[in-house]
Motif scaffolding. Structure first.
Motif, PDB file in Angstrom:
ATOM      1  N   LYS A  24       0.835  -1.206   0.000  1.00  0.00           N
ATOM      2  CA  LYS A  24       0.000   0.000   0.000  1.00  0.00           C
ATOM      3  C   LYS A  24       0.872   1.259   0.000  1.00  0.00           C
ATOM      4  CE  LYS A  24      -4.272  -0.017   1.828  1.00  0.00           C
ATOM      5  NZ  LYS A  24      -5.050  -0.043   0.683  1.00  0.00           N
ATOM      6  N   ASP A  50       2.212   1.796  -3.435  1.00  0.00           N
ATOM      7  CA  ASP A  50       1.199   2.388  -4.314  1.00  0.00           C
ATOM      8  C   ASP A  50       1.065   3.890  -4.063  1.00  0.00           C
ATOM      9  OD1 ASP A  50       0.740  -0.083  -5.438  1.00  0.00           O
ATOM     10  OD2 ASP A  50      -1.047  -0.491  -4.223  1.00  0.00           O
ATOM     11  N   ILE A  51       1.046   4.286  -2.803  1.00  0.00           N
ATOM     12  CA  ILE A  51       0.935   5.713  -2.444  1.00  0.00           C
ATOM     13  C   ILE A  51       2.159   6.455  -2.950  1.00  0.00           C
ATOM     14  CG2 ILE A  51       0.930   7.330  -0.514  1.00  0.00           C
ATOM     15  CD1 ILE A  51      -0.828   5.251   0.977  1.00  0.00           C
ATOM     16  N   GLN A  52       3.331   5.862  -2.777  1.00  0.00           N
ATOM     17  CA  GLN A  52       4.579   6.497  -3.230  1.00  0.00           C
ATOM     18  C   GLN A  52       4.558   6.657  -4.750  1.00  0.00           C
ATOM     19  OE1 GLN A  52       8.068   4.234  -2.266  1.00  0.00           O
ATOM     20  NE2 GLN A  52       9.388   6.020  -2.361  1.00  0.00           N
ATOM     21  N   ASP A  53       4.069   5.647  -5.479  1.00  0.00           N
ATOM     22  CA  ASP A  53       3.975   5.752  -6.934  1.00  0.00           C
ATOM     23  C   ASP A  53       3.013   6.863  -7.345  1.00  0.00           C
ATOM     24  OD1 ASP A  53       5.795   3.720  -7.263  1.00  0.00           O
ATOM     25  OD2 ASP A  53       4.285   2.169  -7.659  1.00  0.00           O
ATOM     26  N   GLU A  54       1.879   6.971  -6.640  1.00  0.00           N
ATOM     27  CA  GLU A  54       0.924   8.040  -6.942  1.00  0.00           C
ATOM     28  C   GLU A  54       1.537   9.410  -6.706  1.00  0.00           C
ATOM     29  OE1 GLU A  54      -2.767   7.613  -4.849  1.00  0.00           O
ATOM     30  OE2 GLU A  54      -3.042   5.556  -5.551  1.00  0.00           O
ATOM     31  N   ASN A  55       2.254   9.543  -5.603  1.00  0.00           N
ATOM     32  CA  ASN A  55       2.903  10.820  -5.292  1.00  0.00           C
ATOM     33  C   ASN A  55       3.978  11.172  -6.308  1.00  0.00           C
ATOM     34  OD1 ASN A  55       1.327  11.351  -3.060  1.00  0.00           O
ATOM     35  ND2 ASN A  55       2.772  10.453  -1.631  1.00  0.00           N
ATOM     36  N   ASN A  56       4.673  10.202  -6.818  1.00  0.00           N
ATOM     37  CA  ASN A  56       5.718  10.455  -7.820  1.00  0.00           C
ATOM     38  C   ASN A  56       5.114  10.922  -9.147  1.00  0.00           C
ATOM     39  OD1 ASN A  56       7.753   9.790  -6.063  1.00  0.00           O
ATOM     40  ND2 ASN A  56       7.919   7.669  -6.796  1.00  0.00           N
ATOM     41  N   LEU A  57       3.847  10.532  -9.393  1.00  0.00           N
ATOM     42  CA  LEU A  57       3.193  10.946 -10.635  1.00  0.00           C
ATOM     43  C   LEU A  57       2.571  12.330 -10.541  1.00  0.00           C
ATOM     44  CD1 LEU A  57       1.422   7.611 -11.646  1.00  0.00           C
ATOM     45  CD2 LEU A  57       3.483   8.610 -12.660  1.00  0.00           C
ATOM     46  N   THR A  58       2.358  12.827  -9.308  1.00  0.00           N
ATOM     47  CA  THR A  58       1.745  14.149  -9.125  1.00  0.00           C
ATOM     48  C   THR A  58       2.805  15.237  -9.223  1.00  0.00           C
ATOM     49  OG1 THR A  58       1.227  13.125  -7.002  1.00  0.00           O
ATOM     50  CG2 THR A  58      -0.370  14.634  -7.885  1.00  0.00           C
TER      51      THR A  58
END
Length: 159
Positions: A147, A150-158
């Motif tokens: 989890k 996943d959060i880290q990947d989302e933050n890297n895309l923002t």
């Protein structure tokens, strides 16, 4: 404490656990087993089957310890929350559950073959419980690391 320092300490602890395991599997267990065989000659025939069985469970523990070492390396590389770590933790969970099941089944089998004592089976339940606890904790950590990944990947895309 930074990532490198944490990884270093985890590796030191892993080496310590590995050395303690070697002392246990190749020192304490054979010593206690030979003592039991001398005190109870009717169980002397069970010494080597038990030794092989205990060493087999030890191999599984060292496979899990190797996986943990790889997790420590990933932590040192500042890659704590990765899918690779989540998969390694899941594998550790599976190994711990499998080792616990094997240990329990082996104890029952040896009891049925008259190579075990009911008191030993009852005591072995403590080890089985500890193994299941490690399995549950590893599974929970695997879920949390995935989890967080996943959060880290989302933050890297923002942006």
């Amino acid at each position: 404490m930074n990532q490198m320092s944490l990884a270093k300490w985890l590796k030191v602890i892993t080496i310590g656990v590995g050395v303690c395991g070697l002392i246990f599997y190749f020192g304490i267990v054979p010593y206690l087993g030979s003592g039991l065989a001398e005190q109870n000659p009717e169980l002397a025939h069970a010494f080597w089957p038990w030794m092989v069985f205990i060493w087999l469970t030890g191999v599984i523990c060292y496979i899990a310890l190797f996986d943990f070492w790889q997790i420590c390396c990933e932590i040192g590389a500042d890659n704590s929350f990765s899918e690779k770590n989540a998969l390694k933790l899941k594998r550790i969970s599976q190994l711990a559950a499998g080792d616990s099941a094997l240990f329990f089944a082996g104890n029952i089998l040896f009891l049925l073959l008259d190579m075990n004592h009911p008191g030993i089976v009852l005591l072995s339940l403590l080890l089985v419980f500890a193994g299941i606890a490690v399995a549950i904790l590893s599974a929970a950590l695997s879920h949390l690391v995935l989890k967080a990944c996943d959060i880290q990947d989302e933050n890297n895309l923002t942006i």
